[in-house]
Design a protein around this motif. Sequence first.
Motif, PDB file in Angstrom:
ATOM      1  N   THR A 121       0.863  -1.180   0.000  1.00 51.62           N
ATOM      2  CA  THR A 121       0.000   0.000   0.000  1.00 51.62           C
ATOM      3  C   THR A 121       0.901   1.231   0.000  1.00 51.62           C
ATOM      4  O   THR A 121       2.051   1.168   0.420  1.00 51.62           O
ATOM      5  N   LEU A 122       0.385   2.338  -0.472  1.00 51.90           N
ATOM      6  CA  LEU A 122       1.168   3.575  -0.544  1.00 51.90           C
ATOM      7  C   LEU A 122       0.294   4.777  -0.231  1.00 51.90           C
ATOM      8  O   LEU A 122      -0.930   4.725  -0.385  1.00 51.90           O
ATOM      9  N   HIS A 123       0.951   5.855   0.161  1.00 49.57           N
ATOM     10  CA  HIS A 123       0.298   7.146   0.295  1.00 49.57           C
ATOM     11  C   HIS A 123       0.937   8.100  -0.705  1.00 49.57           C
ATOM     12  O   HIS A 123       2.156   8.115  -0.869  1.00 49.57           O
ATOM     13  N   PHE A 124       0.112   8.878  -1.371  1.00 52.95           N
ATOM     14  CA  PHE A 124       0.570   9.892  -2.306  1.00 52.95           C
ATOM     15  C   PHE A 124       0.056  11.235  -1.825  1.00 52.95           C
ATOM     16  O   PHE A 124      -1.049  11.312  -1.289  1.00 52.95           O
ATOM     17  N   TYR A 125       0.841  12.285  -2.043  1.00 53.38           N
ATOM     18  CA  TYR A 125       0.371  13.621  -1.719  1.00 53.38           C
ATOM     19  C   TYR A 125       0.017  14.321  -3.017  1.00 53.38           C
ATOM     20  O   TYR A 125       0.842  14.446  -3.920  1.00 53.38           O
ATOM     21  N   SER A 126      -1.227  14.767  -3.124  1.00 56.55           N
ATOM     22  CA  SER A 126      -1.689  15.492  -4.301  1.00 56.55           C
ATOM     23  C   SER A 126      -1.486  16.984  -4.068  1.00 56.55           C
ATOM     24  O   SER A 126      -2.122  17.569  -3.180  1.00 56.55           O
ATOM     25  N   ILE A 127      -0.618  17.584  -4.852  1.00 55.71           N
ATOM     26  CA  ILE A 127      -0.372  19.019  -4.734  1.00 55.71           C
ATOM     27  C   ILE A 127      -1.620  19.793  -5.147  1.00 55.71           C
ATOM     28  O   ILE A 127      -1.987  20.777  -4.509  1.00 55.71           O
ATOM     29  N   GLU A 128      -2.280  19.343  -6.219  1.00 55.04           N
ATOM     30  CA  GLU A 128      -3.477  20.036  -6.692  1.00 55.04           C
ATOM     31  C   GLU A 128      -4.593  20.012  -5.659  1.00 55.04           C
ATOM     32  O   GLU A 128      -5.243  21.017  -5.402  1.00 55.04           O
TER      33      GLU A 128
END
Length: 146
Positions: free
Chosen positions: A115-122
């Motif tokens: 599993t992963l976490h991503f940070y959405s800048i938008e």
Amino acid sequence: MKILIVTTMYQRHDLCRIVFEYYQQLKKVLNIELLVCGSEGEASRNVAESSGWNYVEAKNAPLTNKHNALFEHARTIPHDAILLIGSDDLISSEIIGYYQNNYTAECPDMIGFNTLHFYSIEQKKLIYFKGFLKDRTGRITMGAGR
């Protein structure tokens, strides 16, 4: 256990500097070595080497050949394991330390995250990704830190 952290780079020099300097700081407290394969001649070489990374050059396309050059050059740097990251991936010192403390060079497995976490800048939010289903019994490893 010495881990060789490897990645490729293309453009995005400001972002690469941030990532490369992060790992250079980790090198002060962890038994790691750093290698990047770039494809922009002196421009990418300067970014890498000024941040303390070993550097190798290869054409950007096809990307498979770039990765082949990266791993061929990795053979020349003493290490017990390789950690493949994306050029914008930041893996915590705790994860790298966990790998070093719980695996050996003789480990036959490929390890990584399911599993992963991503940070959405938008969207300015953290996004949780559950991963890819392998079958009904589990998930396959993916993404950064394999």
